[in-house]
Design a protein around this motif. Structure first.
Motif, mmCIF file in Angstrom:
data_model
loop_
_atom_site.group_PDB
_atom_site.id
_atom_site.type_symbol
_atom_site.label_atom_id
_atom_site.label_comp_id
_atom_site.label_asym_id
_atom_site.label_seq_id
_atom_site.Cartn_x
_atom_site.Cartn_y
_atom_site.Cartn_z
ATOM 1 N N PHE A 155 0.763 -1.176 0.113
ATOM 2 C CA PHE A 155 -0.065 0.040 0.052
ATOM 3 C C PHE A 155 1.061 1.343 -0.065
ATOM 4 O O PHE A 155 0.526 2.259 -0.814
ATOM 5 C CB PHE A 155 -0.955 -0.088 1.301
ATOM 6 C CG PHE A 155 -1.756 1.192 1.538
ATOM 7 C CD1 PHE A 155 -2.844 1.348 0.695
ATOM 8 C CD2 PHE A 155 -1.381 2.089 2.285
ATOM 9 C CE1 PHE A 155 -3.556 2.758 0.696
ATOM 10 C CE2 PHE A 155 -2.004 3.312 2.631
ATOM 11 C CZ PHE A 155 -3.074 3.667 1.698
ATOM 12 N N LEU A 156 1.855 1.053 0.955
ATOM 13 C CA LEU A 156 2.730 2.435 1.122
ATOM 14 C C LEU A 156 3.529 2.835 -0.137
ATOM 15 O O LEU A 156 3.658 4.068 -0.873
ATOM 16 C CB LEU A 156 3.550 2.439 2.121
ATOM 17 C CG LEU A 156 4.723 3.486 2.203
ATOM 18 C CD1 LEU A 156 4.012 4.629 2.814
ATOM 19 C CD2 LEU A 156 5.932 3.027 3.289
ATOM 20 N N LEU A 157 3.965 1.676 -0.969
ATOM 21 C CA LEU A 157 4.732 2.009 -1.980
ATOM 22 C C LEU A 157 3.768 2.200 -3.264
ATOM 23 O O LEU A 157 4.295 2.997 -4.126
ATOM 24 C CB LEU A 157 5.838 0.814 -2.397
ATOM 25 C CG LEU A 157 6.726 0.434 -1.574
ATOM 26 C CD1 LEU A 157 7.715 -0.664 -1.895
ATOM 27 C CD2 LEU A 157 7.696 1.856 -1.300
ATOM 28 N N ARG A 158 2.813 1.646 -3.481
ATOM 29 C CA ARG A 158 1.813 1.919 -4.224
ATOM 30 C C ARG A 158 1.251 3.258 -4.415
ATOM 31 O O ARG A 158 1.205 4.121 -5.539
ATOM 32 C CB ARG A 158 0.529 1.159 -4.303
ATOM 33 C CG ARG A 158 -0.630 1.420 -5.246
ATOM 34 C CD ARG A 158 -1.898 0.643 -4.932
ATOM 35 N NE ARG A 158 -2.913 1.224 -5.865
ATOM 36 C CZ ARG A 158 -3.760 1.936 -5.731
ATOM 37 N NH1 ARG A 158 -4.047 2.700 -4.540
ATOM 38 N NH2 ARG A 158 -4.768 2.265 -6.488
ATOM 39 N N GLN A 159 1.025 4.189 -3.157
ATOM 40 C CA GLN A 159 0.803 5.454 -3.119
ATOM 41 C C GLN A 159 1.999 6.253 -3.492
ATOM 42 O O GLN A 159 1.664 7.312 -4.103
ATOM 43 C CB GLN A 159 0.382 5.790 -1.562
ATOM 44 C CG GLN A 159 -0.780 4.853 -1.288
ATOM 45 C CD GLN A 159 -2.340 5.083 -1.950
ATOM 46 O OE1 GLN A 159 -2.502 4.286 -2.800
ATOM 47 N NE2 GLN A 159 -2.568 6.415 -2.192
ATOM 48 N N ALA A 160 3.031 5.956 -3.324
ATOM 49 C CA ALA A 160 4.349 6.481 -3.586
ATOM 50 C C ALA A 160 4.580 6.670 -5.056
ATOM 51 O O ALA A 160 4.855 7.628 -5.688
ATOM 52 C CB ALA A 160 5.546 6.253 -3.001
ATOM 53 N N PHE A 161 4.318 5.377 -5.652
ATOM 54 C CA PHE A 161 4.332 5.358 -7.233
ATOM 55 C C PHE A 161 3.433 6.169 -8.061
ATOM 56 O O PHE A 161 3.446 6.730 -8.974
ATOM 57 C CB PHE A 161 4.350 3.900 -7.609
ATOM 58 C CG PHE A 161 5.348 3.200 -7.199
ATOM 59 C CD1 PHE A 161 6.403 3.784 -6.537
ATOM 60 C CD2 PHE A 161 5.492 1.843 -7.365
ATOM 61 C CE1 PHE A 161 7.711 2.810 -6.237
ATOM 62 C CE2 PHE A 161 6.654 0.980 -7.209
ATOM 63 C CZ PHE A 161 7.892 1.399 -6.488
ATOM 64 N N LEU A 162 2.264 6.370 -7.245
ATOM 65 C CA LEU A 162 1.150 6.972 -8.010
ATOM 66 C C LEU A 162 1.571 8.545 -8.296
ATOM 67 O O LEU A 162 0.891 9.247 -8.986
ATOM 68 C CB LEU A 162 -0.174 6.862 -7.240
ATOM 69 C CG LEU A 162 -0.815 5.392 -7.582
ATOM 70 C CD1 LEU A 162 -1.997 5.665 -6.565
ATOM 71 C CD2 LEU A 162 -1.074 5.259 -8.835
ATOM 72 N N GLN A 163 2.470 8.984 -7.387
ATOM 73 C CA GLN A 163 2.981 10.369 -7.340
ATOM 74 C C GLN A 163 3.880 10.572 -8.529
ATOM 75 O O GLN A 163 4.259 11.831 -8.423
ATOM 76 C CB GLN A 163 3.453 10.864 -6.072
ATOM 77 C CG GLN A 163 2.292 10.523 -4.886
ATOM 78 C CD GLN A 163 0.986 11.371 -5.141
ATOM 79 O OE1 GLN A 163 1.063 12.423 -5.657
ATOM 80 N NE2 GLN A 163 0.050 10.866 -4.757
ATOM 81 N N VAL A 164 4.578 9.742 -9.024
ATOM 82 C CA VAL A 164 5.725 9.920 -9.997
ATOM 83 C C VAL A 164 5.079 10.336 -11.283
ATOM 84 O O VAL A 164 4.279 9.609 -11.758
ATOM 85 C CB VAL A 164 6.585 8.630 -10.314
ATOM 86 C CG1 VAL A 164 7.500 8.523 -11.240
ATOM 87 C CG2 VAL A 164 7.259 8.073 -8.715
ATOM 88 N N PRO A 165 5.631 11.384 -11.906
ATOM 89 C CA PRO A 165 5.121 11.763 -13.096
ATOM 90 C C PRO A 165 4.727 10.814 -14.262
ATOM 91 O O PRO A 165 5.930 10.157 -14.564
ATOM 92 C CB PRO A 165 6.070 12.975 -13.673
ATOM 93 C CG PRO A 165 6.544 13.418 -12.078
ATOM 94 C CD PRO A 165 6.654 12.246 -11.414
ATOM 95 N N LYS A 166 3.791 10.448 -14.831
ATOM 96 C CA LYS A 166 3.647 9.758 -15.809
ATOM 97 C C LYS A 166 4.469 9.738 -17.165
ATOM 98 O O LYS A 166 5.156 8.978 -18.034
ATOM 99 C CB LYS A 166 2.443 9.405 -16.358
ATOM 100 C CG LYS A 166 1.432 9.046 -15.346
ATOM 101 C CD LYS A 166 -0.036 8.873 -15.660
ATOM 102 C CE LYS A 166 -1.196 8.287 -14.884
ATOM 103 N NZ LYS A 166 -2.546 8.204 -15.009
ATOM 104 N N GLU A 167 4.847 11.011 -17.283
ATOM 105 C CA GLU A 167 5.670 11.506 -18.448
ATOM 106 C C GLU A 167 7.129 10.948 -18.270
ATOM 107 O O GLU A 167 7.801 10.552 -19.538
ATOM 108 C CB GLU A 167 5.910 13.228 -18.535
ATOM 109 C CG GLU A 167 4.643 13.879 -18.537
ATOM 110 C CD GLU A 167 3.705 13.935 -17.593
ATOM 111 O OE1 GLU A 167 4.233 13.537 -16.442
ATOM 112 O OE2 GLU A 167 2.806 14.452 -17.705
ATOM 113 N N MET A 168 7.806 10.892 -17.117
ATOM 114 C CA MET A 168 9.129 10.056 -17.161
ATOM 115 C C MET A 168 8.898 8.730 -17.378
ATOM 116 O O MET A 168 9.982 8.431 -18.023
ATOM 117 C CB MET A 168 9.459 10.528 -15.527
ATOM 118 C CG MET A 168 9.609 11.986 -15.161
ATOM 119 S SD MET A 168 10.412 12.014 -13.457
ATOM 120 C CE MET A 168 11.894 11.372 -13.847
ATOM 121 N N VAL A 169 8.121 8.154 -17.056
ATOM 122 C CA VAL A 169 7.798 6.584 -17.229
ATOM 123 C C VAL A 169 7.872 6.370 -18.657
ATOM 124 O O VAL A 169 8.504 5.512 -19.480
ATOM 125 C CB VAL A 169 6.803 5.959 -16.536
ATOM 126 C CG1 VAL A 169 6.703 4.345 -16.769
ATOM 127 C CG2 VAL A 169 6.922 6.359 -14.786
#
Length: 280
Positions: A155-169
């Motif tokens: 749960f913790l890492l999922r919430q953190a990953f959601l904040q990463v800009p999609k453009e970078m990915v």
């Protein structure tokens, strides 16, 4: 007038924080001071805050009366292995839940979260039977494998990953980066405080774990520090008669946790205070 009100508010806030900090720190302080007292001084009334003649040898006596070095090593070793496996598992699961599209993804995440509400004791019987069938009782492997997944970590890492800009990915994918590279070269550096927070919390939980290891570990040389303290309390501690030695043993067994927090404090506070949990 506004400045006076402002400084008054700050002073009240600091006073409240100071009182709260002392309340939380007091049990540790009381344990340390009791470890260098005599039995008579511990049970004296009114309480004696500092002994007349500190019994510093209580630490050496407690350390030599039981194999605490082995107990601490067992706990540090198993907790470190568990943390490493949990970080990898949680990161890959969080990546799958945020980057992949597949039927039932939301249902799967709901099931994962609902399992977090399940009492831990309810899983002991099936887990024990599973380890017994795999001949992993009374082994380090059994302790590590049975704690290799963390719902909180997912749960913790999922919430953190959601904040990463999609453009970078998307840019990384266009450059030909694999999922493994995206996970560890983009998500991990940007969400490192969340990883460190998860590792710190998980390590403390595993280091302090008592009930489950006490069910599957019976050999004294494989006991964790929590079991070792109980053995010391029953045997050398003589059911609480020799409280200074018990307090001394309790004091030096939490030293690894204090050192860990001292080195990880900056990252831990950074993750807690960060609004998004993402650091560049």
């Amino acid at each position: 007038m506004r400045k006076l009100v402002y400084f008054s508010t700050i002073s009240i806030r600091h006073a409240v924080l100071l009182v709260a900090s002392f309340v939380m720190f007091f049990p540790f302080l009381w344990m340390v001071t009791n470890s260098i007292k005599t039995n008579e001084e511990i049970w004296s009334f009114p309480p004696i805050w500092w002994p007349k003649s500190p019994e510093w040898h209580n630490f050496i006596d407690a350390w030599t009366m039981a194999p605490f070095s082995q107990y601490i090593w067992n706990s540090v070793f198993t907790a470190t292995c568990i943390v490493g496996i949990q970080l990898i598992n949680s990161a890959m699961m969080a990546y799958a839940l945020t980057q992949f599209r597949f039927p039932g993804k939301n249902i799967l995440f709901a099931i994962i979260l609902s399992s977090y509400m399940l009492p831990v004791a309810a899983t002991y019987v099936p887990s024990y039977v599973t380890l017994a069938n795999l001949n992993l009782l009374d082994t380090y492997t059994g302790i590590i494998i049975s704690n290799s997944a963390s719902v909180f970590g997912i749960f913790l890492l999922r919430q953190a990953f959601l904040q990463v800009p999609k453009e970078m990915v998307e840019s990384a994918r266009m450059d030909g980066a694999s999922h493994w590279q995206i996970l560890w070269k983009i998500y991990f550096p940007l969400t490192k405080p969340s990883f460190i927070t998860l590792g710190l919390i998980s390590f403390i939980q595993m280091y302090n774990n008592y009930l489950w290891p006490s069910l599957i570990v019976k050999s004294e040389e494989k006991m964790l520090i929590t079991q070792g303290l109980r053995q010391f309390f029953i045997q050398e501690g003589a059911y609480g008669i020799n409280w200074p030695l018990i307090m001394a043993a309790s004091t030096f067994t939490i030293v690894p946790l204090l050192l860990l927090f001292a080195f990880m404090q900056k990252w831990f506070v950074s993750a807690i205070s960060s609004d998004q949990g993402v650091k560049g």
